[in-house]
Design an enzyme around this catalytic site. Structure first.
Site, mmCIF file in Angstrom:
data_model
loop_
_atom_site.group_PDB
_atom_site.id
_atom_site.type_symbol
_atom_site.label_atom_id
_atom_site.label_comp_id
_atom_site.label_asym_id
_atom_site.label_seq_id
_atom_site.Cartn_x
_atom_site.Cartn_y
_atom_site.Cartn_z
ATOM 1 N N ARG A 75 -33.944 59.716 10.648
ATOM 2 C CA ARG A 75 -34.889 60.835 10.775
ATOM 3 C C ARG A 75 -34.500 61.785 11.900
ATOM 4 O O ARG A 75 -35.348 62.341 12.596
ATOM 5 C CB ARG A 75 -36.316 60.322 11.002
ATOM 6 C CG ARG A 75 -36.867 59.444 9.896
ATOM 7 C CD ARG A 75 -37.003 60.205 8.564
ATOM 8 N NE ARG A 75 -37.455 59.283 7.531
ATOM 9 C CZ ARG A 75 -36.652 58.509 6.812
ATOM 10 N NH1 ARG A 75 -35.325 58.579 6.988
ATOM 11 N NH2 ARG A 75 -37.123 57.708 5.885
ATOM 12 N N SER B 91 -45.669 60.580 6.029
ATOM 13 C CA SER B 91 -45.664 59.598 7.113
ATOM 14 C C SER B 91 -45.782 60.318 8.453
ATOM 15 O O SER B 91 -44.911 61.104 8.812
ATOM 16 C CB SER B 91 -44.384 58.772 7.078
ATOM 17 O OG SER B 91 -44.293 58.061 5.860
ATOM 18 N N GLU C 159 -43.708 61.932 13.552
ATOM 19 C CA GLU C 159 -42.604 62.492 12.769
ATOM 20 C C GLU C 159 -42.730 64.005 12.610
ATOM 21 O O GLU C 159 -41.738 64.715 12.727
ATOM 22 C CB GLU C 159 -42.548 61.807 11.399
ATOM 23 C CG GLU C 159 -41.344 62.189 10.576
ATOM 24 C CD GLU C 159 -41.120 61.271 9.387
ATOM 25 O OE1 GLU C 159 -40.618 61.768 8.358
ATOM 26 O OE2 GLU C 159 -41.449 60.075 9.464
#
Length: 351
Positions: A160, A239, A343
């Site tokens: 990520r 998420s 995130e």
């Protein structure tokens, strides 16, 4: 190139949250994108880039500067090489690659947002990451004031993360090139156990591309991870927290906390994450810390379908969302000694 002033930004985000921008420009060509960026840089004006808005948390006061909505279009397939303009809708592009019989991104179906965001976040799900197929990113370099081509290695991909995320004020992604696979209508080998189980096969097997995509879409929809304007469980950024990656020592301490809280028989999720590092599950941590599906009493709550998604139930403010996020972070840290990291990108606010 469209220009608006005191323009609402909430409609451009999947959270449907955030105040207005002083100025909003919508660019439909690479030249317009570059011109808008150069103008803001020359004037010393703060610049906010918006693609699909699926990874943004914008403060209630909005953005004091120029918001640039990248709405470029372009889908070009040459054999197994795919080039997408940054503004292309990602989930539509995935559907077209499956229709073309090409494997490599089929398990990334249903992810909201634009193609240009995928290398920034190194988007991944259900055993696939774009870093496995991205070969080149064309971007405008705000430092050198020129258009540059970055190879896969140049992008410095990790979980990520990427060079673009590490230097958020330097690069503006214009186009992304992928190298896909012609496997005779079959998917790439399935790497995610849940997907393999749902398809009744073993991990590592290949299945028809359409079956892989449809299964992933069904799994995502069951977790509120496919956009639906009528379903508040999808008024989210997907998420909200990344899965923590711990050193071996940190993981050992974490296991001890789990044993103290939940008993010696309970083993937390653990996945290899490189030498001396272990990845665990943010969703597991949140749930076991007491934040179950649907948690919350206000207009911002945990999704009723998935503990990793924080949602706007309608009428929420960004501060409502952040209060919930802070509560979850503090609760998980107190229970297990692990600090969750958000995130989505925050604008004008912070956890």
């Amino acid at each position: 190139m469209q220009e608006l002033h005191d323009a609402p930004l909430a409609p451009l985000t999947t959270f449907r949250l955030g105040g207005p921008a002083t100025r909003l420009i919508t660019a439909t060509t690479d030249a317009e994108v570059i011109a808008a960026v150069r103008e803001a840089d020359d004037a010393g004006t703060a610049l906010l880039l918006i693609g699909g808005g699926s990874n943004l948390v914008i403060g209630d006061k909005g953005f004091d500067g120029t918001a640039l909505h990248i709405a470029t279009r372009g889908f070009r397939l040459d054999g197994t090489t795919l080039e997408l303009a940054a503004g292309e809708i990602w989930t539509d592009a995935v559907a077209r690659t499956v229709e073309a019989g090409l494997a490599g991104v089929e398990c990334l179906a249903g992810i909201p947002g634009s193609a240009g965001a995928t290398p920034i976040q190194n988007v991944g799900a259900y055993g696939q990451e774009v870093s496995a197929t991205v070969t080149e990113v064309t971007a405008y370099d705000r430092r050198s004031r020129e258009t540059v081509a970055l190879s896969n290695a140049d992008c410095a991909f990790s979980y990520r993360h990427s060079r673009f995320k590490a230097e958020p004020d330097r690069y503006v992604v214009l186009r992304v090139r992928f190298e896909l696979e012609d496997a005779g209508g079959l998917s790439a080998p399935l790497r995610y156990a849940e997907t393999a189980r749902a398809l009744g096969v073993e991990a590592g097997d290949r299945v028809p591309l359409t079956a892989a995509r449809e299964t992933v879409l069904k799994l995502r929809a069951g977790k509120g991870m496919v956009l639906d304007p009528e379903d508040h469980d999808t008024w989210s950024a997907g998420s909200f927290f990344t899965n923590p990656i711990l050193t071996d020592e940190e993981f050992a301490a974490f296991r001890s906390r789990v044993a103290e809280r939940l008993g010696d028989a309970v083993e937390p999720p653990a996945f290899p994450a490189g030498e001396g590092r272990v990845k665990t599950s943010a969703a597991w941590l949140i749930d076991r810390a007491g934040f179950t599906k649907g948690y919350g009493a206000g207009p911002a709550r945990i999704s009723g379908k998935h503990t990793l998604a924080l949602t706007n139930r309608g009428g929420a403010t960004t501060e409502d969302l952040l209060a919930l996020a802070r509560e979850v972070v503090a609760g998980v840290r107190e229970a297990f000694g692990v600090t969750l990291v958000n995130e989505p990108v925050t604008v004008g606010v912070a956890l």
